[in-house]
Motif scaffolding. Structure first.
Motif, short mmCIF file in Angstrom:
data_model
loop_
_atom_site.label_atom_id
_atom_site.label_comp_id
_atom_site.label_asym_id
_atom_site.label_seq_id
_atom_site.Cartn_x
_atom_site.Cartn_y
_atom_site.Cartn_z
N LEU A 217 0.71 -1.17 0.26
CA LEU A 217 -0.07 -0.15 -0.18
C LEU A 217 0.68 1.17 -0.07
O LEU A 217 0.85 1.64 -0.58
CB LEU A 217 -1.32 0.30 1.32
CG LEU A 217 -1.93 1.48 1.40
CD1 LEU A 217 -3.06 1.24 0.27
CD2 LEU A 217 -2.85 1.01 2.79
N PRO B 269 -8.22 0.17 6.00
CA PRO B 269 -8.09 -0.01 4.68
C PRO B 269 -9.07 -1.74 5.07
O PRO B 269 -8.81 -2.23 6.25
CB PRO B 269 -6.66 -0.16 4.30
CG PRO B 269 -6.26 0.69 5.09
CD PRO B 269 -6.61 0.81 6.24
N CYS C 146 -8.87 -5.10 2.19
CA CYS C 146 -8.25 -6.34 1.91
C CYS C 146 -8.09 -5.72 0.13
O CYS C 146 -9.23 -5.63 -0.72
CB CYS C 146 -9.22 -7.82 1.46
SG CYS C 146 -8.50 -8.58 2.79
N ILE C 147 -7.08 -4.74 -0.54
CA ILE C 147 -6.33 -4.42 -1.52
C ILE C 147 -5.41 -4.96 -1.81
O ILE C 147 -4.53 -5.49 -1.40
CB ILE C 147 -6.36 -2.92 -1.39
CG1 ILE C 147 -7.24 -2.05 -0.36
CG2 ILE C 147 -5.04 -2.22 -2.38
CD1 ILE C 147 -6.71 -0.28 -0.29
N VAL D 282 -10.04 -6.25 -2.62
CA VAL D 282 -10.57 -5.21 -4.74
C VAL D 282 -9.14 -4.80 -5.05
O VAL D 282 -8.23 -5.30 -5.07
CB VAL D 282 -11.24 -4.07 -3.96
CG1 VAL D 282 -12.62 -4.33 -2.99
CG2 VAL D 282 -10.29 -3.44 -2.98
N THR E 275 -6.18 -3.01 -6.94
CA THR E 275 -4.92 -2.14 -6.19
C THR E 275 -5.62 -0.96 -6.80
O THR E 275 -4.97 0.22 -5.65
CB THR E 275 -3.67 -2.58 -6.93
OG1 THR E 275 -3.33 -4.20 -6.54
CG2 THR E 275 -2.41 -1.40 -6.63
N LYS F 133 -7.93 0.49 -7.87
CA LYS F 133 -10.01 0.90 -7.18
C LYS F 133 -9.74 0.64 -5.37
O LYS F 133 -10.08 2.29 -5.24
CB LYS F 133 -10.79 -0.39 -6.96
CG LYS F 133 -12.33 -0.08 -6.14
CD LYS F 133 -12.98 -1.08 -6.67
CE LYS F 133 -14.41 -0.27 -5.66
NZ LYS F 133 -15.47 -1.75 -5.50
N GLY F 134 -8.15 -0.04 -4.83
CA GLY F 134 -8.15 0.06 -3.41
C GLY F 134 -7.37 1.72 -3.23
O GLY F 134 -7.73 2.72 -2.48
N VAL G 93 -7.97 5.20 -1.11
CA VAL G 93 -7.45 5.45 -0.23
C VAL G 93 -6.37 6.79 -0.06
O VAL G 93 -6.87 7.22 0.53
CB VAL G 93 -5.81 4.56 -0.42
CG1 VAL G 93 -5.03 5.05 0.47
CG2 VAL G 93 -6.41 3.10 0.11
N PRO H 277 -12.14 0.95 0.84
CA PRO H 277 -12.39 0.69 -0.28
C PRO H 277 -14.31 1.12 0.70
O PRO H 277 -14.34 -0.01 1.15
CB PRO H 277 -12.97 0.91 -1.57
CG PRO H 277 -12.02 0.13 -1.36
CD PRO H 277 -11.38 -0.47 -0.02
N TRP I 254 -16.60 -2.53 2.12
CA TRP I 254 -15.71 -2.87 3.36
C TRP I 254 -16.82 -1.35 4.68
O TRP I 254 -16.72 -2.21 5.73
CB TRP I 254 -15.02 -2.21 3.65
CG TRP I 254 -13.50 -2.97 3.39
CD1 TRP I 254 -13.37 -3.22 1.99
CD2 TRP I 254 -13.47 -4.54 3.65
NE1 TRP I 254 -12.37 -4.25 1.68
CE2 TRP I 254 -12.56 -5.09 2.41
CE3 TRP I 254 -13.55 -4.60 4.63
CZ2 TRP I 254 -12.27 -6.56 2.79
CZ3 TRP I 254 -13.13 -6.55 5.48
CH2 TRP I 254 -12.01 -7.06 3.97
#
Length: 250
Positions: free
Chosen positions: A16, A186, A188-189, A204, A206, A208-209, A213, A227, A231
Motif C-alpha cells: 500500500l 483499509p 483487503c487491497i 478489491v 490495487t 480501486k483500493g 485511499v 474502499p 468494506w
C-alpha cells in the motif's frame, strides 16, 4: 484547504505504501519515501521521476523500530523538501501467531511495529507540525481493528485497534488547531505482497483500493473505511455480530 505539497510515506518500498506514493505522484506532489530496503525505494523513485518529471522524490532507509532513527529521518526529510505538509504512518505488519503457541517473538514483533513504532512516527510528525502549526497526520489502521480476532490475527487486530485509538487521541488534542488527523481503515487491497494465497472474496483491485485511499486522504476525513464498498457493511456488522460468529470469519 491548502494543498499538501510535501508528503512523507513510511513503509513505501512495497504494498500500500508504494501504491500511495504512485497515487500522490500522479497528483504532482513531492514525496519523502522511506523503508528498510533502499533498492526498492530507488527503483520507485526512478519510476516516479520518469513519469512525473516536475516533482521531487527523496528516499531514505528507515527501520521504524529504530525509534531514534525515526526522528532523525523525519527531520532530514523536512530539510530535503523544505518542509513536510503530510505524514502517512503506514509501515506495519499483518503477521502473527495464535496466542500461547510458543511464538511470542512473532506477536511481539507485530505489536512493536504496528503500535510502538507508529507512536514514534506520530511523535516525530507531531513535533514538526506543532512547530509550524500546520500539517496532516494520516495513521493507517485496519478493518481488523473493530473487534478482537482469533488465530493469526489476534496480535495484529489488537495493535491496529491500539493505533486507531492513538490517532483519535491525537485528533482530540488537536481539534482546535489547523493540524488535521485522519485514521484509515483499509480493507483487503490486492498488491504484490498479497499473493494468491492471501486473496479473499472481499479483496478489491490495487487500482480501486489505492484510488479510494488517496481520495480519502485528500479529503482529510477524520476516519475512512477504504474502499467504502464493499468494506462499510462488513465494518458495521463486525462491531455488532456475536463473538461466536466473528471467531469464524478469520
Amino acid at each position: 484547504m491548502s494543498t499538501r505539497r510535501n508528503i512523507l510515506v513510511t513503509g513505501a518500498g512495497a504494498g500500500l505504501g508504494e501504491h500511495m506514493a504512485r497515487g500522490f505522484a500522479a497528483l504532482g506532489r513531492n514525496l519523502a519515501l522511506c523503508a528498510r530496503r533502499t533498492d526498492r525505494l530507488e527503483r520507485l523513485r526512478d519510476d516516479l521521476l520518469a513519469a512525473h518529471p516536475g516533482i521531487t522524490v527523496a528516499v531514505r532507509e528507515l527501520d521504524v523500530n529504530d525509534h531514534d532513527a525515526v526522528f532523525e529521518v523525519f527531520r532530514a526529510f523536512r530539510s530535503d523538501l523544505g518542509g513536510l505538509d503530510r505524514v502517512v504512518v503506514n509501515a506495519g505488519l499483518g503477521k502473527g501467531q495464535p496466542i500461547g503457541t510458543g511464538r511470542f517473538d512473532a506477536n511481539l514483533r507485530t505489536a512493536r511495529t504496528n503500535f510502538t513504532a507508529a507512536l514514534a512516527q506520530c511523535e516525530a510528525a507531531g513535533e514538526i507540525f506543532r512547530e509550524r502549526n500546520a500539517g496532516h497526520l494520516v495513521v493507517v489502521s485496519s478493518m481488523s481493528a473493530p473487534r478482537g480476532l482469533p488465530r493469526n490475527l489476534t496480535a495484529c487486530a489488537a495493535s491496529k485497534a491500539g493505533v486507531a485509538a492513538l490517532a483519535e487521541g491525537i485528533r482530540a488534542e488537536l481539534l482546535r488547531t489547523p493540524i488535521r488527523v485522519t485514521t484509515l481503515f483499509p480493507g483487503c487491497i490486492a498488491s504484490e505482497t498479497s499473493g494468491r494465497s492471501g486473496r479473499t472474496p472481499l479483496m478489491v483491485s490495487t487500482e480501486k483500493g489505492v484510488r479510494a485511499v488517496v481520495r480519502a486522504i485528500e479529503a482529510e476525513r477524520a476516519q475512512a473505511k477504504v474502499p467504502a464498498w464493499p468494506w462499510v457493511p462488513p465494518g458495521f456488522a463486525m462491531r455488532r455480530l456475536p463473538l461466536s460468529l466473528v471467531s469464524r470469519m478469520s
